[in-house]
Motif scaffolding. Structure first.
Motif, short mmCIF file in Angstrom:
data_model
loop_
_atom_site.label_atom_id
_atom_site.label_comp_id
_atom_site.label_asym_id
_atom_site.label_seq_id
_atom_site.Cartn_x
_atom_site.Cartn_y
_atom_site.Cartn_z
N ILE A 1 0.84 -1.20 0.00
CA ILE A 1 0.00 0.00 0.00
C ILE A 1 0.88 1.25 0.00
O ILE A 1 0.65 2.20 -0.76
CB ILE A 1 -0.97 -0.01 1.20
N ALA A 2 1.94 1.22 0.81
CA ALA A 2 2.85 2.37 0.86
C ALA A 2 3.46 2.61 -0.50
O ALA A 2 3.54 3.77 -0.96
CB ALA A 2 3.94 2.12 1.90
N SER A 3 3.87 1.56 -1.17
CA SER A 3 4.52 1.75 -2.47
C SER A 3 3.54 2.32 -3.48
O SER A 3 3.91 3.18 -4.30
CB SER A 3 5.11 0.41 -2.95
N LEU A 4 2.30 1.89 -3.42
CA LEU A 4 1.30 2.44 -4.34
C LEU A 4 1.04 3.92 -4.05
O LEU A 4 0.91 4.73 -4.98
CB LEU A 4 -0.02 1.65 -4.22
N MET A 5 0.96 4.26 -2.78
CA MET A 5 0.72 5.66 -2.41
C MET A 5 1.85 6.56 -2.94
O MET A 5 1.60 7.63 -3.49
CB MET A 5 0.64 5.81 -0.88
N MET A 6 3.09 6.09 -2.77
CA MET A 6 4.23 6.91 -3.19
C MET A 6 4.25 7.03 -4.71
O MET A 6 4.51 8.10 -5.27
CB MET A 6 5.52 6.30 -2.67
N GLU A 7 3.96 5.91 -5.37
CA GLU A 7 3.96 5.92 -6.84
C GLU A 7 2.89 6.89 -7.36
O GLU A 7 3.15 7.71 -8.24
CB GLU A 7 3.70 4.50 -7.35
N LYS A 8 1.71 6.78 -6.76
CA LYS A 8 0.60 7.62 -7.17
C LYS A 8 0.96 9.11 -6.99
O LYS A 8 0.68 9.94 -7.86
CB LYS A 8 -0.63 7.28 -6.32
N TYR A 9 1.58 9.41 -5.85
CA TYR A 9 1.85 10.82 -5.57
C TYR A 9 2.94 11.36 -6.51
O TYR A 9 2.83 12.47 -7.02
CB TYR A 9 2.28 11.01 -4.12
N ILE A 10 3.99 10.55 -6.73
CA ILE A 10 5.11 11.07 -7.50
C ILE A 10 4.81 11.05 -8.99
O ILE A 10 5.08 12.03 -9.70
CB ILE A 10 6.40 10.29 -7.16
N LYS A 11 4.24 9.96 -9.47
CA LYS A 11 3.99 9.87 -10.91
C LYS A 11 2.62 10.41 -11.30
O LYS A 11 2.40 10.80 -12.44
CB LYS A 11 4.04 8.40 -11.34
N GLY A 12 1.69 10.35 -10.36
CA GLY A 12 0.32 10.74 -10.70
C GLY A 12 -0.50 9.55 -11.18
O GLY A 12 -1.70 9.64 -11.36
N TYR A 13 0.15 8.42 -11.42
CA TYR A 13 -0.55 7.20 -11.83
C TYR A 13 0.24 6.00 -11.29
O TYR A 13 1.35 6.17 -10.79
CB TYR A 13 -0.66 7.11 -13.35
N THR A 14 -0.35 4.81 -11.39
CA THR A 14 0.37 3.61 -10.94
C THR A 14 0.46 2.62 -12.09
O THR A 14 -0.36 2.63 -13.00
CB THR A 14 -0.35 2.94 -9.76
N GLU A 15 1.50 1.79 -12.00
CA GLU A 15 1.75 0.88 -13.12
C GLU A 15 1.59 -0.57 -12.72
O GLU A 15 2.02 -1.47 -13.44
CB GLU A 15 3.18 1.08 -13.64
#
Lengths: 612, 423
Positions: free
Chosen positions: A576-590
């Motif tokens: 969950i933490a990794s998704l939150m960080m990805e979402k915030y930095i990239k704006g999307y998740t992969e």
């Protein structure tokens, strides 16, 4: 008196003259007030002045990108001045308002009890249709009138606990601040409570003449006594509405919290507590009913676990012990301690790794014996001259790192957690205790309790390599006035930057090392540092904990995640933490697969059983 | 003088009738002001009017007893009474209960509270009369003046320590009796005081610079007049102007450092320097609306709307004059002011006919006290004086003040009734 002569006796004319002159001045002034001044006349047919409060628009709330989080909607309150009520058709009136005669009686009694001559709310938030209908024939009911005011609306239906809610003032609040009158709304929780003074603005007053038929005859003295309402200030929060909404989705079906902080400012980016509720439930006439339902809910949705939940930090606390050990000179990065795996004493290791890890290795593998030894080396360090002084040093450093106390910024009802003092152990063990007695502290168990907010702040402090800004919600006021200085004051930990760099490197390998406990949650294309924790929970399954920051080189986000009864940190918290960080930095998740697994994953809480 | 024992025949009926008229108008006004809480009987003891009725009864009873006493006791016991009230003022400082910021009440239990400052004025008047009434008293002599200052300043200072500025101001009323008794400079002090108030107000309304220019111009004119007509005492005139100039420079300090916040705001509101209809200006606006709304004829007894419903705060105590203004109209306020001026003039006339210096001085003292109370209270309700919380004699709700003023008047009536026995 002997010299009392005729001359002095004449002076009584002067004194009578003074008296008469003052009397004459008074009569002239009274003549001007009462006879000449037409403005002050209220014609004799029993007109009364009505003091209508002009409610200011409460300030709006925006997120960090200017997205609207809270705004106002107009509603109509039916007001009553009990002293002016006379000869009304109660039955007809009750039918119009859809209330029972008992309810009518109850309301009027309550209003009378407050004041016979000051207005109080009779029915709050009458619908627009009723307002239009009743408004036309209200002249038949002297003493009643409509007052327009606003209620809050939350277009995104997120961050209920953070935004808080408003409700009618109670007795204590009215006593504490004479600004409030019966029926006024006041912030009850969250930022609505903390920024009440900024948000509420200033009430205005309109004095109108009302004739005996309850009709307003216009403003009195051409508005000379009126004052305009001053709208409340808008608030711009540090919160990222998209990230907040995403976090709430990820936490669906789980109990716990996510706190994300922008390390360079201390602004809170996401403040998720789960289970949560739709803030629109707690507005208007339905507030009381919905509030009670939420209060009865055994999963306690009203509790903001991000600030009120206190948990043992588990292995995430190893960073703290590592930092204090380094700063006190009790260990160096290359220091190795022996680990016997599961047969280590007095604390066993739950991970499999080489027999003699150094500090970076120990973080990557979350080696329990290493951090017990490091803690022991700190408090027994000969330079302190005794374990009590060593412990005192350790205790002070935990405080500097933002643990064991509240930050007191703009988050009401924050808990302070617990870092036991030396005095506590003196009392507990009658003065005889040593590093073995308190060994659990070495791995973040025992008496230590932290809030998710404090944990996130630890992550931010590590990301910043040595300092933090007290975590807070506000970013700016709409009128550009400065936010409280306390929230922009840089707090130094007194631990050198180089020590943080060692810890940071170790946390990076938690994602990237071959044994890293969060290697499964590596974010494509972004560096991150983290640390898993698994807090032992005497009441059930262990809590899954994770703290992290990203990117490692220039951290933009630091966070803590707690999933109650989630088992290992790597199971729920780290992904969950990794998704939150990805979402915030990239704006999307992969990583759709991970995302789906997290969002759909439901932990089965036997809440009723837990309650017993 | 067939009926030697009957005090009724000797008492001054005009004064007594004016007293009764004022007390009854006050009582009816208190009843009317209390009507907002529903209809009650005028004798309802749970209401202000009922309690006031009880106090009227007590006051008349006490007044009657005073008329039966020997006239000489008041002179004889003046210092004892004075000592008693000073002691009460000290006690209130130590044990008093605070009401509206002033620690001026002694709780006697059973809901009865006593305000010693109301009685302090009476005690001071008696002591002053007794001291100045002595054969050897001579206000032109410093040996007389210094004890006089002591008698006046001691209770005034104690009242000021209770933060009861209003009651302390009342002690300035003794300037009238000192003037009448020929204290050198008393008249000049009165004039200077009027000038000082004017300078203070104008400096606040205009500005320091404007005020200095105005004083400078006036000084130039006066100087020219003095020189042209070769007037004497030039230095004294220069001194007065120097005093006013110094005052201009002291205004800021006095206004911002000496006065308390609420006192400053009240003055600002009165002078129109600050508009605050919901805050400090509230009382002033509301009381003027109430009085103004009465018109010439008034709305009629019990028909007022502004002096009920709490629009006017303190409407049964310090702002009772509003009810008269609203319900009685200009004819009502005219009558009340006439009654008061008549009462004061009558006291002065009676004082002048006394054979004993004690009685005369005492008469002037109470005339002064009553005058300052009336001037400040009515001036405040009609917007001529800043809001200072002191009662309107005989009319405001409150047992202490009614009893104290009644005793004051009764003692004077007794002295007057006894004057023919003095040879």
């Amino acid at each position: 008196m002997k010299y009392s002569n005729r001359n002095l006796s004449q002076r009584h004319y002067v004194i009578i003259g003074v008296f008469a002159a003052v009397g004459l001045v008074f009569l002239l002034k009274l003549f001007s007030l009462q006879v000449l001044d037409k403005e002050l006349k209220i014609s004799a047919d029993n007109n009364v002045l009505r003091y209508v409060t002009q409610y200011p628009a409460r300030g709006k709330v925006f997120d960090r990108n200017g997205k609207l989080l809270v705004y106002n909607e107009a509603v109509y309150d039916l007001m009553v001045v009990p002293g002016q009520v006379k000869d009304i058709d109660t039955a007809e009136f009750c039918r119009l308002l859809k209330i029972t005669p008992e309810s009518f009686h109850e309301r009027i009694t309550k209003a009378k009890k407050y004041s016979r001559i000051k207005a109080s709310t009779f029915v709050s938030q009458v619908s627009k249709e009723d307002y239009a209908h009743i408004g036309e024939i209200l002249y038949r009911y002297p003493g009643f009138y409509f007052q327009i005011r606003t209620i809050r609306h939350y277009p995104k239906a997120i961050a209920a606990h953070t935004l808080g809610d408003i409700g009618e003032v109670n007795r204590d609040e009215m006593d504490a601040d004479p600004y409030y009158k019966m029926g006024d709304y006041v912030g009850k929780s969250g930022i609505e409570k903390f920024y009440e003074k900024e948000l509420r603005g200033k009430k205005g007053l309109k004095v109108v003449l009302v004739d005996v038929h309850n009709r307003e005859k216009g403003s009195y003295l051409n508005g000379a006594l009126d004052s305009l309402p001053v709208p409340g200030k808008d608030l711009y929060l540090g919160l990222d509405a998209d990230l907040q909404a995403y976090g709430e989705q990820l936490m669906h079906g789980k109990i716990g919290s996510i706190v994300a902080i922008e390390p360079k400012t201390g602004q809170i980016l996401a403040f998720v507590t789960s289970p949560t509720y739709d803030p629109n439930l707690l507005v208007g006439r339905v507030r009381g009913e919905n509030y009670n339902a939420l209060l009865q809910d055994p999963s306690k949705p009203l509790l903001n676990r991000a600030i009120s939940g206190t948990y043992p930090p588990g292995s995430t606390f190893k960073m703290v012990n590592g930092l204090i050990a380094l700063q006190s000179g009790s260990i160096v990065p290359a220091t190795q301690f022996h680990c016997n795996g599961p047969s280590s004493t007095p604390i066993k290791c739950t991970h499999h790794h080489g027999p003699s890890p150094d500090l970076a290795n120990a973080i990557e593998n979350s080696c329990n014996p290493y951090f017990y030894e490091a803690f022991k080396a700190t408090i027994n360090n000969p330079k302190f001259g005794g374990i009590k002084k060593g412990y005192e040093y350790w205790y002070q450093k935990t405080q500097d790192l933002g643990l064991g106390h509240t930050f007191n910024t703009d988050i009401p009802y924050e808990k302070s957690g617990n870092i036991p003092t030396g005095a506590y152990y003196d009392k507990m063990y009658l003065g005889s205790w040593n590093s073995v007695t308190i060994r659990s502290l070495g791995i973040g168990q025992g008496e230590i309790l932290v809030t998710p907010l404090q944990l996130a702040n630890i992550a931010a402090t590590i990301a910043n390599e040595g300092y933090y800004y007290p975590p807070h919600l506000i970013r700016a006021f709409g009128d550009s006035t400065a936010i409280p200085e306390k929230m922009t004051t840089r707090m130094e930990t007194g631990i050198e930057q180089r020590h943080f760099q060692v810890i940071k490197a170790g946390m990076k390998s938690v994602f990237e090392g071959s044994h890293g406990t969060a290697r499964g949650s590596k974010i494509p294309g972004i560096t991150a540092g983290g640390k898993t924790g698994t807090a032992q929970n005497p009441h059930g399954d262990n809590h899954s904990i994770f703290i992290a920051f990203s990117p490692v080189e220039d951290p933009k986000i630091a966070l803590s995640i707690i999933i109650e009864n989630g088992g290992y940190g790597s199971t729920w918290a780290a992904p969950i933490a990794s998704l939150m960080m990805e979402k915030y930095i990239k704006g999307y998740t992969e990583r759709p697969a991970v995302e789906e697994r997290m969002m759909k994953g439901v932990i089965n809480y036997d809440i009723k059983k837990k309650k017993q | 003088m067939t009926d030697r024992n009957s005090i009724i025949g000797k008492v001054d009926w005009p004064l007594l009738l004016m007293y009764f008229a004022l007390v009854i108008i006050g009582w009816l006004s208190i009843y009317s002001a209390g009507m907002s809480e529903g209809h009650h009987a005028i004798y309802d003891m749970s209401q202000f009017c009922g309690k006031q009725m009880m106090w009227i009864g007590i006051s008349i009873g006490v007044g009657f007893v005073i008329l039966l006493l020997d006239a000489k006791v008041f002179d004889a016991f003046a210092y004892w009474i004075y000592a008693g009230v000073v002691l009460m003022l000290v006690v209130v400082l130590v044990y008093g209960t605070a009401t509206k910021g002033a620690t001026s009440w002694i709780d006697l239990g059973g809901g009865v509270k006593l305000q010693p400052s109301e009685f302090a004025k009476l005690g001071t008047a008696l002591a002053l009369a007794s001291f100045l009434g002595r054969q050897d008293a001579d206000l032109t002599n410093r040996k007389t003046r210094i004890p006089v200052y002591g008698i006046l300043l001691l209770p005034a200072a104690l009242v000021l320590l209770q933060h009861d500025a209003g009651s302390a101001i009342v002690f300035t009323s003794f300037i009238f009796v000192l003037y009448r008794e020929g204290m050198p400079g008393a008249g000049a002090v009165m004039l200077l005081a009027v000038g000082a108030v004017a300078v203070f107000v104008l400096t606040l309304v205009w500005s320091k610079t404007t005020m200095l220019i105005v004083i400078g111009s006036l000084f130039a004119l006066t100087l020219a007049y003095y020189l042209l007509h070769k007037k004497k005492r030039l230095w004294r005139m220069v001194g007065v102007y120097a005093f006013f100039v110094a005052l201009v420079f002291c205004v800021d300090f006095a206004f911002y450092e000496v006065l308390e916040d609420h006192q400053r705001t009240r003055i600002e509101v009165l002078l129109g320097l600050k508009d605050d209809p919901k805050g400090a200006g509230y009382n002033l606006h509301q009381s003027q609306i109430a009085i103004g709304s009465g018109g010439f004829w008034g709305k009629g007894f019990l028909q007022g709307t502004q002096t009920k419903y709490d629009f006017v705060p303190e409407q049964h105590t310090d702002f009772i004059f509003c009810t008269i203004g609203e319900e009685g109209g200009f004819k009502g306020t005219f009558l009340v002011i006439l009654l008061y001026i008549g009462l004061l003039v009558r006291i002065i006339q009676m004082a002048e006919r006394q054979k004993l210096a004690f009685s005369r001085i005492y008469g002037y003292s109470i005339a002064g006290i009553l005058f300052v109370h009336i001037a400040i209270n009515i001036g405040m309700t009609i917007g001529l004086v800043p809001v200072i919380g002191i009662p309107l004699p005989f009319m405001s709700y409150g047992g202490s003040s009614l009893l104290a003023f009644t005793i004051m008047l009764a003692i004077f009536l007794k002295q007057d009734a006894n004057r023919l026995k003095i040879l």
